[in-house]
Design an enzyme around this catalytic site. Structure first.
Site, PDB file in Angstrom:
ATOM      1  N   ALA A  24     -73.054   7.379 -19.789  1.00 10.70           N
ATOM      2  CA  ALA A  24     -73.898   6.420 -20.486  1.00 10.70           C
ATOM      3  C   ALA A  24     -75.017   6.043 -19.526  1.00 10.70           C
ATOM      4  CB  ALA A  24     -73.069   5.192 -20.851  1.00 10.70           C
ATOM      5  N   GLY A  29     -69.405   8.733 -20.268  1.00  4.12           N
ATOM      6  CA  GLY A  29     -69.702   9.008 -21.680  1.00  4.12           C
ATOM      7  C   GLY A  29     -69.901  10.492 -21.970  1.00  4.12           C
ATOM      8  N   GLU A  68     -66.493  11.798 -22.336  1.00  2.00           N
ATOM      9  CA  GLU A  68     -65.979  11.211 -23.586  1.00  2.00           C
ATOM     10  C   GLU A  68     -66.559  11.929 -24.808  1.00  2.00           C
ATOM     11  OE1 GLU A  68     -67.022   7.238 -22.120  1.00  2.00           O
ATOM     12  OE2 GLU A  68     -65.015   6.599 -22.721  1.00  2.00           O
ATOM     13  N   GLU A  72     -65.956   5.332 -14.365  1.00  2.00           N
ATOM     14  CA  GLU A  72     -66.329   3.956 -14.721  1.00  2.00           C
ATOM     15  C   GLU A  72     -65.771   2.891 -13.779  1.00  2.00           C
ATOM     16  OE1 GLU A  72     -65.596   6.314 -16.869  1.00  2.00           O
ATOM     17  OE2 GLU A  72     -66.929   6.201 -18.593  1.00  2.00           O
TER      18      GLU A  72
END
Ligand code: COA
Length: 257
Positions: free
Chosen positions: A66, A112, A115, A135
């Site tokens: 992200a 992300g 993911e 993270e």
């Protein structure tokens, strides 16, 4: 539709979606997530498209996570909203697509990025790829489904270790863990995925869509996957593909779906 952060190539039944912010290692900002949502919805509605390959532009990254610059000053409710919106718009959306999505992991797939690869129906990695959920090194946890999908794919112990250490694993380790199905040389990645897409495209797309629903049901809370399978199995009997598939078999010819 015009997109600024992604590129789409459609060739007959196959759509290849490139996340295209190579200078930011294809990090997922808000616009990119919205564009991916719109593109996947558009491709799903296109009756010609039967398989999607999702990959990153450039030779360094699939998606490096992200976009950290977007959420560095968020508060609790903004944080929850970021995760909820992202899961709805992109990660759950991809997982529940009726068309198979193959993630071609061409480099870093972090946070992300991993993911998103895990939300895809299966993954192929190039030999330079590195994967991880870093993270906790930033003081957060995975928020786009990583704490749920990683244990589904690699088991609880490996998922705990990967998330707690925030480390990266190599493509070969990812294959050993069951996180990716194949590791191939970087220059062969797309051709390899295209061959898989070709195999898939010979089969019934209505049956494949039913199979995706039934397999996903195994991982949904409060849903009896066996019941979903029974219903989806039954529904197949009312499709043109079922008639064509069984007739072709009995007539000793290849089906034309
Ligand atoms: N969000 C925002 N920008 C990112 C990013 C992310 N997740 N990952 C990389 N970028 C940007 C960098 O800030 C840099 O931008 P700049 O050139 O404007 O400074 C550019 O992409 C290139 O990255 P850089 O760090 O210089 O490349 P590198 O080869 O030295 O390192 C990584 C590659 C992947 C190891 C490193 O970029 C990294 O650790 N990224 C963050 C991974 C992460 O924690 N993801 C989870 C987020 S929740």
């Amino acid at each position: 539709m015009n997109y600024e952060n992604i590129l789409i190539e459609v060739d007959a039944y196959l759509a290849t979606v490139f996340i295209n912010r190579p200078k930011k290692l294809n990090a997922l900002n808000k616009e990119t997530i919205a564009e991916l949502h719109n593109a996947f919805a558009e491709l799903e509605a296109d009756e010609e498209v039967r398989v999607i390959i999702l990959t990153g532009s450039g030779d360094k990254a699939f998606v490096a996570g992200a976009d950290i610059s977007e959420f560095a000053d968020f508060n609790v409710s903004q944080g929850s909203e970021l995760a909820r919106k992202g899961q709805e718009l992109l990660f759950d959306f991809v997982e529940n697509m009726s068309i198979p999505v193959i993630a071609a992991v061409n480099g870093f797939a972090l946070g992300g990025g991993l993911e998103l690869a895990m939300a895809s129906h299966f993954r192929v990695a190039s030999n330079n790829a590195k994967m991880g959920l870093p993270e906790v090194s930033l003081g957060v946890i995975p928020g786009y489904g990583g704490t749920q999908r990683l244990p589904q794919l690699v088991g609880k112990g490996k998922a705990m270790e990967m998330i707690m250490t925030a480390g990266m694993i190599t493509a070969q380790e990812a294959k050993n863990y069951g996180l990716v199905n194949y590791v191939v040389p970087q220059e062969e990645l797309l051709v390899f995925c295209e061959k898989l897409a070709d195999k898939i495209s010979n089969n019934s797309s209505t049956a494949i869509s039913a199979a995706i629903k039934a397999i996903n049901a195994n991982f949904k809370d409060g849903v009896n996957g066996f019941e979903v399978e029974i219903n989806e199995f039954g529904n197949c009997f009312d499709t043109e593909d079922f008639e064509e598939g069984t007739t072709a078999f009995l007539e000793k010819r290849k089906p034309d779906f």
